[in-house]
Motif scaffolding. Sequence first.
Motif, mmCIF file in Angstrom:
data_model
loop_
_atom_site.group_PDB
_atom_site.id
_atom_site.type_symbol
_atom_site.label_atom_id
_atom_site.label_comp_id
_atom_site.label_asym_id
_atom_site.label_seq_id
_atom_site.Cartn_x
_atom_site.Cartn_y
_atom_site.Cartn_z
ATOM 1 N N THR A 279 5.558 3.463 1.414
ATOM 2 C CA THR A 279 5.033 2.204 0.889
ATOM 3 C C THR A 279 4.980 1.222 2.047
ATOM 4 N N LEU A 280 3.798 0.729 2.350
ATOM 5 C CA LEU A 280 3.619 -0.252 3.410
ATOM 6 C C LEU A 280 3.749 -1.658 2.820
ATOM 7 N N LEU A 281 4.540 -2.482 3.459
ATOM 8 C CA LEU A 281 4.690 -3.875 3.027
ATOM 9 C C LEU A 281 3.722 -4.718 3.835
ATOM 10 N N ALA B 159 0.869 -1.180 0.000
ATOM 11 C CA ALA B 159 0.000 0.000 0.000
ATOM 12 C C ALA B 159 0.899 1.220 0.000
ATOM 13 N N ALA B 160 0.777 2.028 -1.043
ATOM 14 C CA ALA B 160 1.661 3.184 -1.173
ATOM 15 C C ALA B 160 0.842 4.460 -1.279
ATOM 16 N N TYR C 28 7.046 2.718 15.169
ATOM 17 C CA TYR C 28 7.955 3.807 15.540
ATOM 18 C C TYR C 28 8.246 4.706 14.340
ATOM 19 N N ARG C 29 8.464 4.120 13.173
ATOM 20 C CA ARG C 29 8.854 4.905 11.996
ATOM 21 C C ARG C 29 7.754 5.826 11.500
ATOM 22 N N GLY D 31 6.342 -4.055 7.289
ATOM 23 C CA GLY D 31 7.526 -3.329 6.856
ATOM 24 C C GLY D 31 7.130 -2.017 6.218
ATOM 25 N N ILE D 32 8.091 -1.132 6.037
ATOM 26 C CA ILE D 32 7.793 0.181 5.478
ATOM 27 C C ILE D 32 8.981 0.660 4.657
ATOM 28 N N VAL D 33 8.678 1.307 3.531
ATOM 29 C CA VAL D 33 9.690 1.916 2.674
ATOM 30 C C VAL D 33 9.366 3.392 2.592
#
Length: 676
Positions: free
Chosen positions: A316-318, A268-269, A301-302, A327-329
């Motif tokens: 972008t959510l993984l 999901a971005a 946290y991020r 995860g997150i980008v």
Amino acid sequence: MKKRLLALLLAVCLLVPAFSLPAAAASANINMEIQTARMLGILSTEMSQNLDAPVTRAEFAQMMVAASVYRDSLGEQSAVGTLFPDVTSETPSAEYIRIAVQQGWISGYTDGTFRPNDPVTLEVACTSALKMLGYKTSELSGPFPTAQLSKATELGLRDQITSGQGAQLTRAECAVLMYNTLTATTSGGQTYGSSLGLTITEGEVDASGALRQNLDGPYIAAAGEVLPFAPATIYRNGQISTSSELNQYDVYYYSESLNAVWIYTNRAAGRITAVSPSASAPTAVTIAGLSYKIGSSSVAYRISALSGGGVGQVVTLLLGMDDEVVGIVTEEEVDQTYYGVVESTNRTLTVQDGADVLQVVKVLCTDGTVRAFQVDKNLNYPEGWLLSIHASEEGEKVQPLNGRSVGGLFDSNAMTLGEYKLANDVKILDTGTEGGGVVIRPDRLNGVNLSTGDVRYYELNEKGEISHLILDDVTGDIWTYGCLVGISNRSDSTGLGSIQPDAVLMKIVSGLATGSLLDDIWKGLTGNTGKLISLILGTIADNTDGLVGSIIGSVASGAQYTYMVDGMPTTASADIKYPVLAGGIAVRTESNGNVRAMAQLQPILIDGLGAAYATSGDKRYELSDNMQVYLWHMGVYYKTTLASINAEDYYLTGWYDNFGCTAGGQVRILMALKKN
């Protein structure tokens, strides 16, 4: 989430062919119990290779420890030298034997040996299980082993175990015994499995929850990463796959005991529009109008205010299992494009920075998710338009898609469409020009020759494979199917005023009862209306969707239609008339509820019925995944199930779509009439 976990459990059931079940484990219940034992590690991979083999004392000690709270403390105990003359610290099963002996579940022989390779008998296994449950020998009534076997029977420990006193138990039978132990009541009155964190409902272990607890992961794949082992079974986004390939940022889980891996490529971005319950400690995040549960403390946290993240941040959510964010980008690494069809647009007043108009468009994306995006208030985005939405570090860019077509044979086994290769995680959306659509599995199109007119758009990935495919009503699955029960407010000038659905259906039923051919009855009914056929032929030219013979407009008097959908009555009005007579019909509506199209389904007399198909004479028809089944009696439709009817005791009429969809022709409605 519960449905997703159940899907995992069903997926595990597909693993049964990986090993053979003994005759004693032939029932579905025992099969499920053995599968649960495998998930929990009670049955090791090695034991599963031959479930008919007698279980040894060493193996049984291992099974008991795996079914206890001590399963998580293996390796933490210091070596104690020689346990028994025949069990040393070097013995592979020594740690399990040590724990089982220390807890008093099993003991050595009077000569000081343990005899790890000796088989286990029913009475020994039941005695050990009772000790695990906290029952003391002194509290049992009667001598050994009568007292132990009697108590085991009372607690249900021997359920589905046919072996009697003195018999050597197989690995499968011991797995069932351990499963029964998990669901049994302890001496303290509690359910034993609950002490291990398992959920026990109505005497059964929540196997899907057990699977989730015993999966390794989630892991986020790095560039070039490969799986730690070669799995026998691979699931990609919940579907069986033949490819174990990992791409950067893929999320995966695995189970070595089940020899299976689960890979998820969903993401999901976009720009974060909300976090909850608080900016400093978020547990959920909203992007493109959708809220996602955060399943990782590092992700929380991020995107929290503590790290400078949160609302307004482009990410972008993984997504892993159950669409949890694992995860997150961020920043320059954000690069995701969605493709889809416009479902609706909405303009509203906003006063955040002074009075202005805000326009939001909702897009059904190729992964089946409806996402909301803010767009230019001065531009129009009609329902049914195709859009791409590119999320990058600068934000979200929404653009109309120009048509891009491809044709050829669709082969879901080879994963090809014509000359193109399909990506392992190809996303396919079947749409209508008025908006809306449904996600299609690749196997749904297997063997279908798609024309260039069937494909509205396709996108290639960096490997030149088709990664996204948007179709133009190829399957017929975007239609709503139901049973016509009434038509009102019709003008006799159309020639349709004399037709009543019940009367038409009664004539069909009468024909069935006397053995008349259904095709002849249907042709007779349509021919008797006189004006009906000429009306159809005269208005096909006005078909705006290109569906040959499916959308027929009559004079402007309109009509109101009542039909059953999944057992519930539905009413729809149309400004034009559609030549539907009785039985199964197909309906398409716009987002405002107005009827856009309506078509009559073709009836067939069914003389053979399988789990996924029906036969009529020498012809075979595929049953729709969402086929509705009704018992028809005296003009009333009673919703029932496929399992409750058959071709011997009922007259069966199938109604299938034959109005021009390339991959249509499936039975959508099945009507049963009891012969007596």
